[in-house]
Scaffold this motif. Structure first.
Motif, short mmCIF file in Angstrom:
data_model
loop_
_atom_site.label_atom_id
_atom_site.label_comp_id
_atom_site.label_asym_id
_atom_site.label_seq_id
_atom_site.Cartn_x
_atom_site.Cartn_y
_atom_site.Cartn_z
N ILE A 107 -14.83 33.91 10.12
CA ILE A 107 -14.15 34.89 10.99
C ILE A 107 -13.16 34.15 11.88
N LYS A 108 -11.97 34.71 12.03
CA LYS A 108 -10.97 34.07 12.89
C LYS A 108 -11.43 34.08 14.34
N TYR A 116 -10.56 37.06 8.10
CA TYR A 116 -11.25 35.82 7.77
C TYR A 116 -10.27 34.72 7.37
N GLU A 117 -10.65 33.49 7.66
CA GLU A 117 -9.87 32.33 7.22
C GLU A 117 -10.41 31.77 5.91
N PHE A 118 -11.69 31.98 5.63
CA PHE A 118 -12.30 31.51 4.38
C PHE A 118 -13.59 32.31 4.16
N GLU A 119 -14.14 32.19 2.96
CA GLU A 119 -15.38 32.90 2.63
C GLU A 119 -16.54 32.29 3.40
N PRO A 120 -17.48 33.12 3.87
CA PRO A 120 -18.62 32.59 4.64
C PRO A 120 -19.34 31.47 3.90
N GLY A 121 -19.53 30.36 4.63
CA GLY A 121 -20.24 29.21 4.08
C GLY A 121 -19.38 28.22 3.34
N ASP A 122 -18.12 28.56 3.07
CA ASP A 122 -17.25 27.65 2.30
C ASP A 122 -16.77 26.46 3.11
N GLN A 123 -16.52 26.69 4.41
CA GLN A 123 -15.96 25.64 5.24
C GLN A 123 -16.63 25.67 6.62
#
Length: 532
Positions: free
Chosen positions: A125-126, A156-163
């Motif tokens: 989340i941003k 979102y900046e990326f999928e949850p858990g990816d980064q």
């Protein structure tokens, strides 16, 4: 983009290890605030013994700091929010794999974001504090549901858990979830379950409308002077940064939480594990604590920062030792609590730390390394040779000797850092690799920069204010010298490279003037601003 000195390393401190730890610590504090222009509070405890306690400087215009002065602690708050969540887990009222949509039904992709993701900064989340125009709003109060609604719309900046990416939105949402699950507001829940039970009598959730008897006021270094800065309405911080405290209370907190008096050791252990990402790699952050190592000793820590306030709280589990540093100045050149904490640990835990050994090398090669090196963010490291010894000085800080540990490789004794100079095919240094705190940076050797003779009449058309993403950039002349400053940051002297292009005297940053515009060149980026 910022003209920032917290780029890659901070080498501030005292070299005189031959002094007693207390004398070295006192000398450091006196160097940091020579005129007591703002306040600093330091407390060091090992086992049951207080090794060092120091409060010095100005808490408010007519108030000297004392051990009961409260400071806003910013993001050190996050470990309190995390532990409050874990208490609810312990009570069976919430689970770490519960998804966000259970608490906010219409949150976008809420079925994919877990409490674990929010705690570990891996939700994607941003962050609301990163959004353009945020600082224009923080002096007026907000309501928790209004800010939750705003966060829902950020995406979102990326999928949850990816980064992993540090994220204030996640912890603000956790503060809201504590209220929904417990049926009490965030302040009440922390007061009843943490502050009162541990005896933290000078801690709480900050409310701007309250009148605190002994409170530090936030300052910052602007125009080369220490002045009052932006005063946040702390409703904007919530579970991400809304607690005030003292060093004495924060050490009490460390004693209580790490001894298992607040949550069971099994849950605490999970909070102190580096988070595992979806690809199987780890990031050194758990639930409200960063996980690090210093000279062979593991440590758990968190820093905090608001306009006017900086904080740092560390715990060394194998030593059962804590260090707290609080300051009421940000931005500021010298008194950076994270750096102060690391230096203090060198003084007081020296017998417990592993230190590198200096080697004998051919000192005739030292001239190879002399020059300036550009660090991430624009800071400059200047390397000089004096009487067969090599010294390094980072922008805005003291000069320190660096000691040989191998071919073209040197280390600092004052901090756990090293630099390796890399030679090109002509036998000259082209760049260096700086390593510190588990990370490394490639730093290029700079070409010599020279200023030209400049007719100040050209500068009259440049002087004024420029707008940059909701902030101002000021340019002015003062007694024949030229300066620039970004809102909320220190002022920097600039020198003419041509009639339109200038460079910062102590930073690897250049600015170029056009017709009614100013372009900032920093770290490979260009930022164009427009004159107001």
């Amino acid at each position: 983009m910022k003209f920032t000195l917290a780029a890659a390393i901070l080498l501030l401190g005292q070299q005189a290890f031959s002094q007693s730890a207390t004398k070295s610590a006192d000398s450091l504090i006196n160097y940091l605030i020579p005129n007591n222009e703002h306040a600093i509070s330091v407390l060091i405890k090992k086992g049951d013994e207080i090794l060092y306690e120091k409060v010095q400087g100005k808490a408010a215009p007519k108030k000297t700091v004392d051990e009961n002065t409260i400071f806003r602690i910013g993001s050190v708050t996050k470990q309190f929010t995390a532990v409050a969540i874990l208490k609810l887990v312990e009570e069976g009222k919430i689970k770490l794999d519960d998804t966000l949509d259970k608490f906010i039904a219409d949150f976008p992709k809420g079925e994919s974001v877990t409490i674990h993701h929010l705690l570990t900064h891996t939700s994607g989340i941003k962050s609301y504090t990163d959004q353009q125009g945020f600082l224009e709003k923080v002096e007026k109060p907000t309501k928790i549901l209004e800010l939750v609604k705003e966060i829902k719309g950020l995406g979102y900046e990326f999928e949850p858990g990816d980064q992993w990416k540090y994220n204030n939105s996640g912890y603000f949402l956790l503060g809201y979830i504590i209220e929904k699950v417990s049926g009490k507001n965030y302040s009440e829940y922390l007061s009843e379950n943490i502050f009162q039970t541990t005896g933290m009598e000078r801690s709480g959730v900050y409310a701007n409308e309250d009148k605190y008897i002994n409170e530090a006021i936030g300052y910052g270094l602007m125009d080369g002077k220490v002045k009052k800065v932006l005063d946040w309405q702390m409703t904007w911080a919530g579970g991400a940064g809304n607690i005030y405290s003292t060093c004495e209370d924060l050490i009490t907190w460390n004693d209580a939480v790490f001894s298992g008096k607040i949550i069971e050791q099994k849950l605490l252990g999970k909070a102190l594990e580096p988070v595992e990402l979806n690809d199987g790699t780890n990031h050194p952050y758990g639930y409200g604590w960063a996980v690090d190592e210093q000279r062979g000793q593991k440590k758990y820590l968190h820093s905090g920062g608001l306009h006017g306030f900086l904080s740092y709280l560390t715990y060394y589990p194998e030593l059962n030792a804590s260090i707290c540093v609080l300051s009421n100045a940000s931005p500021v050149f010298k008194a950076v609590p994270a750096t102060v904490s690391n230096l203090m640990s060198n003084y007081f835990f020296r017998g417990d730390f592993e230190f590198e050994q200096e080697l004998d090398v051919d000192k005739s090669k030292f001239s190879l390394y002399e020059g300036q090196y550009s660090y991430p963010g624009g800071a400059i490291l200047t390397v000089t040779q004096e009487e067969g010894r090599l010294y390094a000085q980072l922008t805005g800080q003291q000069k320190f000797e660096i000691f040989p540990k191998g071919d073209h490789m040197f280390f600092w004794k004052i901090v756990q850092a090293q630099i390796e100079f890399k030679l090109n095919n002509k036998g000259r240094v082209g760049y260096a690799i700086h390593k510190q705190n588990g990370s490394e940076a490639k730093v290029n050797k700079m070409e010599e920069r020279k200023s030209i003779k400049f007719n100040s009449k050209f500068f009259k058309s440049y002087a004024g204010e420029y707008e940059m993403s909701g902030k101002w950039v000021k340019v002015w002349e003062e007694k024949g010298d030229y300066f620039t400053q970004i809102e909320g940051q220190p002022a920097f002297k600039i020198l003419p490279k041509s009639t339109t292009r200038f460079f910062l005297e102590i930073m690897d940053v250049e600015i170029e003037f056009g017709e009614q515009s100013l372009t900032i060149f920093q770290s490979g980026s260009e930022i164009i601003t427009r004159k107001k």
